[in-house]
Design an enzyme around this catalytic site. Sequence first.
Site, PDB file in Angstrom:
ATOM      1  N   GLY A  60     -36.535  14.971  31.215  1.00 13.73           N
ATOM      2  CA  GLY A  60     -35.685  15.846  32.019  1.00 13.73           C
ATOM      3  C   GLY A  60     -36.031  17.311  31.871  1.00 13.73           C
ATOM      4  O   GLY A  60     -37.104  17.661  31.388  1.00 13.73           O
ATOM      5  N   LEU A  86     -36.578  19.183  34.397  1.00 14.47           N
ATOM      6  CA  LEU A  86     -37.794  18.991  35.194  1.00 14.47           C
ATOM      7  C   LEU A  86     -38.357  20.302  35.728  1.00 14.47           C
ATOM      8  O   LEU A  86     -37.623  21.217  36.080  1.00 14.47           O
ATOM      9  CB  LEU A  86     -37.488  18.052  36.368  1.00 14.47           C
ATOM     10  CG  LEU A  86     -36.961  16.662  35.974  1.00 14.47           C
ATOM     11  CD1 LEU A  86     -36.669  15.820  37.223  1.00 14.47           C
ATOM     12  CD2 LEU A  86     -37.952  15.935  35.075  1.00 14.47           C
ATOM     13  N   HIS A  89     -43.661  17.949  36.088  1.00 14.10           N
ATOM     14  CA  HIS A  89     -43.052  16.626  36.278  1.00 14.10           C
ATOM     15  C   HIS A  89     -43.093  16.228  37.756  1.00 14.10           C
ATOM     16  O   HIS A  89     -43.400  15.082  38.091  1.00 14.10           O
ATOM     17  CB  HIS A  89     -41.576  16.653  35.865  1.00 14.10           C
ATOM     18  CG  HIS A  89     -41.306  16.951  34.424  1.00 14.10           C
ATOM     19  ND1 HIS A  89     -40.687  18.105  34.015  1.00 14.10           N
ATOM     20  CD2 HIS A  89     -41.558  16.233  33.300  1.00 14.10           C
ATOM     21  CE1 HIS A  89     -40.548  18.077  32.692  1.00 14.10           C
ATOM     22  NE2 HIS A  89     -41.078  16.964  32.235  1.00 14.10           N
ATOM     23  N   ASP A 144     -49.995  16.436  27.802  1.00 11.86           N
ATOM     24  CA  ASP A 144     -49.846  15.729  26.531  1.00 11.86           C
ATOM     25  C   ASP A 144     -50.986  14.720  26.427  1.00 11.86           C
ATOM     26  O   ASP A 144     -50.780  13.513  26.506  1.00 11.86           O
ATOM     27  CB  ASP A 144     -48.476  15.056  26.479  1.00 11.86           C
ATOM     28  CG  ASP A 144     -47.361  16.070  26.621  1.00 11.86           C
ATOM     29  OD1 ASP A 144     -47.098  16.780  25.656  1.00 11.86           O
ATOM     30  OD2 ASP A 144     -46.789  16.199  27.727  1.00 11.86           O
ATOM     31  N   SER A 184     -43.829  23.591  30.785  1.00 10.88           N
ATOM     32  CA  SER A 184     -43.231  22.736  29.761  1.00 10.88           C
ATOM     33  C   SER A 184     -41.735  23.015  29.736  1.00 10.88           C
ATOM     34  O   SER A 184     -41.315  24.169  29.918  1.00 10.88           O
ATOM     35  CB  SER A 184     -43.836  23.070  28.403  1.00 10.88           C
ATOM     36  OG  SER A 184     -43.033  22.544  27.369  1.00 10.88           O
ATOM     37  N   SER A 185     -40.956  21.978  29.489  1.00 14.44           N
ATOM     38  CA  SER A 185     -39.502  22.189  29.381  1.00 14.44           C
ATOM     39  C   SER A 185     -39.211  23.154  28.241  1.00 14.44           C
ATOM     40  O   SER A 185     -38.245  23.917  28.287  1.00 14.44           O
ATOM     41  CB  SER A 185     -38.793  20.860  29.126  1.00 14.44           C
ATOM     42  OG  SER A 185     -39.150  19.931  30.117  1.00 14.44           O
TER      43      SER A 185
END
Length: 290
Positions: free
Chosen positions: A31, A33, A37, A150, A185-186
């Site tokens: 999440g 997002l 994503h 990642d 990135s979150s």
Amino acid sequence: MEIIRTVEWMKQTSRQAEAAGRVIGLVPTMGALHEGHLSLVRAARERCSPVVVSIFVNPKQFGPSEDFQQYPRDLDKDRALLENLNVDYLFVPEAEEIYPRDFRTSVHVQGLSDKFEGRVRPGHFQGVSTVVLKLCEIVRPHFAYFGRKDAQQARIIRQMCTDLNLDSEIVVRPILREPDGLAMSSRNAYLKNDDRRAAQILFQSLDAVRRKIATGAREAGSLLDVLRSTIASERVAELDYAEIVDADSFEPIHFLRGNCLILVAARIGATRLIDNVLVEEHGGNFAVSL
Ligand code: AMP
């Protein structure tokens, strides 16, 4: 878009889609997002119907002193973004739904899970592999989408799918970046004021290596010197690791050859960031994807 909260309903829904001969796509996320994503969701949308997105902040992949509690969560915003992309199912289980009280199993992809991110974050990849295996078994996607952001995680998941004969094909997509190069990135939400500016140094260090490769440099040591000195030029940045590895084995290499990844992890103030570039050899020439 239907919101699904239970494993049983998600399973039934997927099994029906499978029985109807449909191609199921899964995008696992935690999440908060962002466009990175969403690029995975768009890729899934192009090839699959239904598209399932999962949002699960997986407690098992956070160490005891990590940011599980603070991790950004904004389900209403995420839901609106996914509705816009015509996602079919949003799977948002509670932790107890995924890990009932007597849960005991853990998946460990040996070797690959124990270096770099795995060394700095013990148990992290076991948590990731375990939850991804569960998601792949619940949804049984034909295609599951992951980001090269990642890279070690994507490699581990691919190994797990091969080793355990899962039917899901793992698709790895490029890194989406902010205009200044910072990988989305979150956790970028943690970067305030000067830290946000300083965070550019990760991309800048990789870009400096890209330029060095363009001049003909091939020796890992000299490329890593460029990377390390660029990071060192930023007062707020503290290098965690920098390495050039074979993209398959994740073993360090001495000279560029085949496909390799240049990995970097650094702390910017209290925020830990990772980034990488992919270097691919085509007939003796090297193409660098930032
Ligand atoms: P997360 O929510 O951080 O667990 O990420 C979910 C998926 O999105 C993972 O496969 C990530 O690699 C991928 N992802 C995260 N950031 C990016 C990015 N900047 N570009 C592309 N994919 C990303």
